[in-house]
Motif scaffolding. Structure first.
Motif, mmCIF file in Angstrom:
data_model
loop_
_atom_site.group_PDB
_atom_site.id
_atom_site.type_symbol
_atom_site.label_atom_id
_atom_site.label_comp_id
_atom_site.label_asym_id
_atom_site.label_seq_id
_atom_site.Cartn_x
_atom_site.Cartn_y
_atom_site.Cartn_z
ATOM 1 N N LEU A 219 0.651 -1.136 0.028
ATOM 2 C CA LEU A 219 0.050 0.125 0.151
ATOM 3 C C LEU A 219 0.965 1.322 -0.039
ATOM 4 O O LEU A 219 0.755 2.034 -0.725
ATOM 5 C CB LEU A 219 -0.724 -0.135 1.232
ATOM 6 C CG LEU A 219 -2.180 -0.948 1.108
ATOM 7 C CD1 LEU A 219 -2.840 -1.036 2.509
ATOM 8 C CD2 LEU A 219 -2.938 -0.284 0.097
ATOM 9 N N HIS A 220 1.920 1.186 0.813
ATOM 10 C CA HIS A 220 2.609 2.370 0.868
ATOM 11 C C HIS A 220 3.736 2.746 -0.199
ATOM 12 O O HIS A 220 3.891 3.806 -0.498
ATOM 13 C CB HIS A 220 3.372 2.446 2.203
ATOM 14 C CG HIS A 220 2.689 2.733 3.438
ATOM 15 N ND1 HIS A 220 1.869 3.814 3.849
ATOM 16 C CD2 HIS A 220 1.810 1.970 4.205
ATOM 17 C CE1 HIS A 220 1.135 4.031 4.925
ATOM 18 N NE2 HIS A 220 0.990 2.739 5.026
ATOM 19 N N GLN A 221 4.187 1.715 -0.778
ATOM 20 C CA GLN A 221 4.934 1.697 -2.121
ATOM 21 C C GLN A 221 3.862 2.491 -3.155
ATOM 22 O O GLN A 221 4.275 3.245 -4.142
ATOM 23 C CB GLN A 221 5.444 0.202 -2.438
ATOM 24 C CG GLN A 221 6.498 0.046 -1.702
ATOM 25 C CD GLN A 221 7.121 -1.311 -2.034
ATOM 26 O OE1 GLN A 221 7.099 -1.696 -3.295
ATOM 27 N NE2 GLN A 221 7.842 -2.080 -1.286
ATOM 28 N N THR A 222 2.620 1.862 -3.194
ATOM 29 C CA THR A 222 1.605 2.478 -4.145
ATOM 30 C C THR A 222 1.672 4.027 -3.981
ATOM 31 O O THR A 222 1.474 4.732 -4.836
ATOM 32 C CB THR A 222 0.147 1.711 -3.998
ATOM 33 O OG1 THR A 222 0.527 0.370 -4.450
ATOM 34 C CG2 THR A 222 -0.654 2.386 -4.995
ATOM 35 N N PHE A 223 1.431 4.432 -2.595
ATOM 36 C CA PHE A 223 1.072 5.840 -2.411
ATOM 37 C C PHE A 223 2.223 6.651 -2.575
ATOM 38 O O PHE A 223 2.042 7.813 -3.011
ATOM 39 C CB PHE A 223 0.798 5.896 -0.631
ATOM 40 C CG PHE A 223 -0.214 5.179 -0.185
ATOM 41 C CD1 PHE A 223 -1.308 4.642 -0.914
ATOM 42 C CD2 PHE A 223 -0.517 4.871 1.192
ATOM 43 C CE1 PHE A 223 -2.538 4.155 -0.535
ATOM 44 C CE2 PHE A 223 -1.592 4.217 1.602
ATOM 45 C CZ PHE A 223 -2.610 3.818 0.530
ATOM 46 N N ASP A 224 3.477 6.133 -2.562
ATOM 47 C CA ASP A 224 4.409 7.071 -3.005
ATOM 48 C C ASP A 224 4.432 7.166 -4.498
ATOM 49 O O ASP A 224 5.221 8.319 -5.064
ATOM 50 C CB ASP A 224 5.874 6.088 -3.007
ATOM 51 C CG ASP A 224 6.336 6.188 -1.472
ATOM 52 O OD1 ASP A 224 5.596 6.938 -0.357
ATOM 53 O OD2 ASP A 224 7.019 5.141 -1.246
ATOM 54 N N LEU A 225 3.791 6.515 -5.476
ATOM 55 C CA LEU A 225 3.544 6.714 -6.695
ATOM 56 C C LEU A 225 2.300 7.732 -6.949
ATOM 57 O O LEU A 225 2.391 8.288 -8.076
ATOM 58 C CB LEU A 225 3.651 5.141 -7.426
ATOM 59 C CG LEU A 225 4.793 4.365 -7.102
ATOM 60 C CD1 LEU A 225 4.406 3.008 -8.057
ATOM 61 C CD2 LEU A 225 5.993 5.007 -7.740
ATOM 62 N N ARG A 226 1.232 7.290 -6.404
ATOM 63 C CA ARG A 226 -0.075 8.057 -6.600
ATOM 64 C C ARG A 226 -0.599 8.526 -5.350
ATOM 65 O O ARG A 226 -1.008 7.922 -4.552
ATOM 66 C CB ARG A 226 -1.017 6.809 -7.176
ATOM 67 C CG ARG A 226 -0.484 5.966 -8.252
ATOM 68 C CD ARG A 226 -1.010 4.950 -8.720
ATOM 69 N NE ARG A 226 -2.129 5.152 -9.351
ATOM 70 C CZ ARG A 226 -2.751 4.589 -10.345
ATOM 71 N NH1 ARG A 226 -2.009 3.387 -10.624
ATOM 72 N NH2 ARG A 226 -3.886 4.914 -11.146
ATOM 73 N N LEU A 227 -0.555 9.709 -5.361
ATOM 74 C CA LEU A 227 -1.203 10.462 -4.010
ATOM 75 C C LEU A 227 -2.582 11.479 -4.603
ATOM 76 O O LEU A 227 -2.728 12.169 -3.589
ATOM 77 C CB LEU A 227 -0.037 11.501 -3.673
ATOM 78 C CG LEU A 227 1.232 10.798 -2.703
ATOM 79 C CD1 LEU A 227 2.192 11.527 -2.478
ATOM 80 C CD2 LEU A 227 0.719 9.842 -1.698
ATOM 81 N N SER A 228 -2.926 11.248 -5.549
ATOM 82 C CA SER A 228 -4.051 12.135 -5.948
ATOM 83 C C SER A 228 -5.346 12.067 -5.103
ATOM 84 O O SER A 228 -5.741 12.709 -4.320
ATOM 85 C CB SER A 228 -4.121 12.497 -7.404
ATOM 86 O OG SER A 228 -4.721 11.072 -7.907
#
Length: 316
Positions: free
Chosen positions: A209-218
């Motif tokens: 989840l947090h690796q994904t958040f690093d890429l997509r924060l919108s």
């Protein structure tokens, strides 16, 4: 002196209010939170396909809904006098094959509509452990009490989970790019997998989840249900009798943190009014025919009418 640590949670930039339409998907903790949303009369749809524990199960059914895929007779099987589908919970199983397939396809259509209209999607992941049907080589959402020898158990890697999360976000954005997606990890302990294995499973979910958040924060955010249970409520008195599920005190506390950070302040007054009505409706009078109770009922009906006129979707 402070005798516990409190997890700092940023306030949502897209908070829930009474104009919101919410879809909740995932583990049994998703049901706990959805019950709170229902209690306070928010517009909320929860787990149309039943409880789903792992990311691939949620992704697959979202893909069906968004892509307009249909279930067929090939997607169901007969076991213990009922027809089942490996992709959904056993709550949907049916003694009639055609009725099950028709029900699943109806849910697909309704889920697509709900996703198109949703302002918020709450996804609760429960585990990284999955079961693969040996005969079809497919990962299932539910084993339906079929003997375990028919499945291989495996742990989803961080990379696999991250890809599934990204696919899930892409699917939602196809039909509703403005939808705010809130991810969380269930605080329910899956000890049947093993103590170390449960932590390993949760760690993979959180890492992905947090690796994904690093890429997509919108339009995505994270609510720390698991962390609140592990850190703020680190005591067995906050667990149910099975020592695995949060008890009502813990659920109420996590809901309180959710309310403080994810629900708009403009909704608080209405929530208080709804809560007072709900308490009044559960009130059991000593004398139902007394004058005081009849006045109480009249005032209660007036309060309900005011809210139902203000919010046409509310029904008590």
């Amino acid at each position: 002196m402070h005798f516990r640590t409190q997890i700092p949670i940023l306030k949502s930039i897209s908070p829930v209010d009474y104009n919101s339409k919410i879809v909740s998907l995932g583990s049994c903790f998703a049901v706990n939170m959805a019950e709170k949303l229902d209690y306070f009369k928010f517009r909320n749809s929860c787990n149309p396909f039943g409880i789903l524990f792992h990311p691939l199960a949620i992704e697959k059914l979202l893909d069906f809904a968004v892509s307009g895929k249909q279930f067929t007779a090939n997607n169901v099987f007969f076991h213990n006098e009922r027809w089942h589908c490996f992709d959904v919970h056993s709550d949907l199983s049916n003694p009639n094959k055609e009725e099950l397939v028709a029900a699943l396809n109806s849910i697909i259509i309704n889920t697509r509509k709900d996703l198109e209209q949703a302002s918020h999607l709450i996804i609760t992941y429960g585990t990284s452990w999955v079961y693969r049907d040996i005969e079809t080589n497919q990962i299932v959402a539910n084993c339906h009490k079929i003997p375990q020898k028919q499945f291989e158990k495996e742990l989803l890697s961080i990379e696999t989970i991250q890809k599934s999360i990204e696919n899930t976000i892409d699917l939602i954005e196809k039909v509703n790019p403005k939808c705010s997606i809130i991810f969380t990890v269930s605080p329910v302990r899956h000890i049947k997998d093993g103590f170390v294995e449960n932590q390993w499973s949760k760690a993979n979910l959180i890492s992905a989840l947090h690796q994904t958040f690093d890429l997509r924060l919108s339009t995505i955010s994270y609510f720390p249900s698991y962390e609140i249970m592990m850190d703020e409520l680190r005591d067995y008195r906050f667990y149910a009798e099975d020592m695995l599920h949060p008890n009502q005190v813990a659920i109420d506390y996590i809901w309180k943190r959710f309310q403080e950070t994810t629900i708009s302040e403009t909704a608080m007054t209405t929530m208080e009014e709804v809560g007072n009505i709900q308490k009044s409706l559960s009130h059991k009078p000593f004398n139902p025919k007394s004058e005081s109770h009849l006045k109480f009922e009249t005032k209660l009906r007036e309060k309900i009418t005011i809210l139902e006129n203000q919010y046409s979707f509310m029904k008590f």
